[in-house]
Design a protein around this motif. Sequence first.
Motif, mmCIF file in Angstrom:
data_model
loop_
_atom_site.group_PDB
_atom_site.id
_atom_site.type_symbol
_atom_site.label_atom_id
_atom_site.label_comp_id
_atom_site.label_asym_id
_atom_site.label_seq_id
_atom_site.Cartn_x
_atom_site.Cartn_y
_atom_site.Cartn_z
ATOM 1 N N HIS A 37 29.845 -41.046 29.921
ATOM 2 C CA HIS A 37 30.104 -39.650 29.614
ATOM 3 C C HIS A 37 29.061 -38.789 30.335
ATOM 4 O O HIS A 37 27.873 -39.125 30.350
ATOM 5 C CB HIS A 37 30.013 -39.400 28.106
ATOM 6 N N ASP A 95 25.396 -40.763 26.321
ATOM 7 C CA ASP A 95 26.136 -41.864 25.699
ATOM 8 C C ASP A 95 27.478 -41.361 25.186
ATOM 9 O O ASP A 95 27.747 -40.164 25.159
ATOM 10 C CB ASP A 95 25.311 -42.507 24.573
ATOM 11 N N GLU A 96 28.302 -42.267 24.730
ATOM 12 C CA GLU A 96 29.680 -41.938 24.353
ATOM 13 C C GLU A 96 29.788 -41.123 23.079
ATOM 14 O O GLU A 96 30.872 -40.612 22.749
ATOM 15 C CB GLU A 96 30.502 -43.225 24.208
ATOM 16 N N THR A 97 28.699 -40.970 22.388
ATOM 17 C CA THR A 97 28.747 -40.194 21.146
ATOM 18 C C THR A 97 28.604 -38.695 21.390
ATOM 19 O O THR A 97 28.792 -37.897 20.459
ATOM 20 C CB THR A 97 27.629 -40.647 20.187
ATOM 21 N N THR A 99 29.292 -34.889 22.262
ATOM 22 C CA THR A 99 30.414 -33.953 22.177
ATOM 23 C C THR A 99 29.950 -32.609 22.730
ATOM 24 O O THR A 99 28.734 -32.348 22.830
ATOM 25 C CB THR A 99 30.890 -33.774 20.725
ATOM 26 N N ASP A 102 27.251 -30.876 20.870
ATOM 27 C CA ASP A 102 25.911 -31.478 20.861
ATOM 28 C C ASP A 102 25.076 -31.053 22.069
ATOM 29 O O ASP A 102 23.890 -31.384 22.156
ATOM 30 C CB ASP A 102 26.013 -33.007 20.847
#
Length: 247
Positions: A37, A95-97, A99, A102
Amino acid sequence: MSTGELLSIEPLELKFPFELKKQISCSIQLSNKTDSHVAFKVKTTNPKKYCVRPNTGVVLPRSTCDVIVTMQAQKEAPPDMQCKDKFLLQSVKKDETITPKDITAEMFNKESGNVVEECKLRVLYVSPPQPPSPVPEGSEEGSSPRASVSENGNVNNAEFATYILALQVTKAFAERPETQDKSTEAKALISRLTEEKNNAVQLNNKLRQELELLKRQGNKNRGGVSIVFVILMGLLGIIMGYLMKKT
């Protein structure tokens, strides 16, 4: 196109078809070339003049994202149509978390140890698209159809094709069997009447010659010629009436 390690950016020059008192937009396409990401942020040297949507966001792995840049309506044109505005697009691997909510300004701070990839974009003003040429007016009423010629010497193919088609239709109608049959009959009738007229003229001349001969003989013998003379005159009248009817 910029081919950084994280994002491919297209285009590198933001071209705006400049028009006074009109909002103008252009788009930027961001392509994530990685399996991670990537968060991005767009900055400009003239934030009051431009609206960027979205100005921050996340590009998913192996996917693309479009950013729309809108220039506010301008009241006057810059000197020589030159623009000094610039944009800076920053991107960072996350990282993939992650959004869009964020994303913070601290993520793009190099002094904090973040690995930030940057790409500068220029702004260019270009001429607005020209309106299409007006449709030329048709030929005046009563004028004969012909191919019109434009100022650069090109022939109007549509009008010329219509004219040729009309000629072909007229020729085909003239060559129809019914027309040819009637024409043949008319020619035969005229030929027959002409021949009969010529024969009658020849007969008339012959009778006139005989009449003159009888007149000369009548001077010698007036008693026996009067009846024959009357008969010949009657025949001559019949022939002339026949000729008048034929013509």
